[in-house]
Motif scaffolding. Structure first.
Motif, PDB file in Angstrom:
ATOM      1  N   ARG A  62       0.802  -1.233   0.000  1.00  0.00           N
ATOM      2  CA  ARG A  62       0.000   0.000   0.000  1.00  0.00           C
ATOM      3  C   ARG A  62       0.834   1.281   0.000  1.00  0.00           C
ATOM      4  O   ARG A  62       0.335   2.356   0.312  1.00  0.00           O
ATOM      5  CB  ARG A  62      -0.998   0.033   1.156  1.00  0.00           C
ATOM      6  N   HIS A  74       2.141   4.469  -1.640  1.00  0.00           N
ATOM      7  CA  HIS A  74       1.622   5.293  -2.736  1.00  0.00           C
ATOM      8  C   HIS A  74       2.675   5.427  -3.830  1.00  0.00           C
ATOM      9  O   HIS A  74       3.811   5.811  -3.557  1.00  0.00           O
ATOM     10  CB  HIS A  74       1.238   6.678  -2.228  1.00  0.00           C
ATOM     11  N   GLU A  99      -6.567   3.952  -4.492  1.00  0.00           N
ATOM     12  CA  GLU A  99      -6.734   4.531  -3.145  1.00  0.00           C
ATOM     13  C   GLU A  99      -7.546   5.816  -3.287  1.00  0.00           C
ATOM     14  O   GLU A  99      -7.418   6.539  -4.265  1.00  0.00           O
ATOM     15  CB  GLU A  99      -5.372   4.868  -2.523  1.00  0.00           C
TER      16      GLU A  99
END
Length: 106
Positions: free
Chosen positions: A16, A18, A104
């Motif tokens: 996760r 970015h 996201e």
């Protein structure tokens, strides 16, 4: 009033981290090693590997694999050089494979 949700972005599907913003997508019509891929003008929180020449569907290119900065998984590659004039627009841009990134803030 709805709460403000940050910019739409993509993260490494493994940890996760970015890695790219939705607004930086140049094209969704690319093919990666493992299926569909997106061409991004910029990427973040990544490491770029060693350059090598590869024969891709659109000809010979100098590319470098792109790794997640946190977990080290290969996410795609960066186009360093395109040898054919019609492919020069890819230089400096990033391919991130759809199967290796997650949405996201959508």
């Amino acid at each position: 009033m709805a709460d403000f949700v940050g910019p739409r972005l993509y993260s490494c599907c493994y940890c996760r981290n970015h890695v790219a913003l939705h607004v930086d997508i140049v094209s969704k019509a690319f093919q990666g090693r493992n299926g569909r891929a997106f061409l991004f003008s910029h990427a973040m929180n990544i490491r770029v590997g060693a350059k090598e020449d590869r024969h891709l569907m659109t000809g010979l290119h100098t590319v470098a694999d792109v790794f997640c900065n946190d977990c080290g998984e290969v996410l795609g590659w960066k186009y360093e050089r395109a040898y054919e004039e019609s492919q020069k627009y890819k230089e400096g841009k990033f391919i991130l494979e759809k199967s290796r990134i997650a949405k996201e803030n959508w």
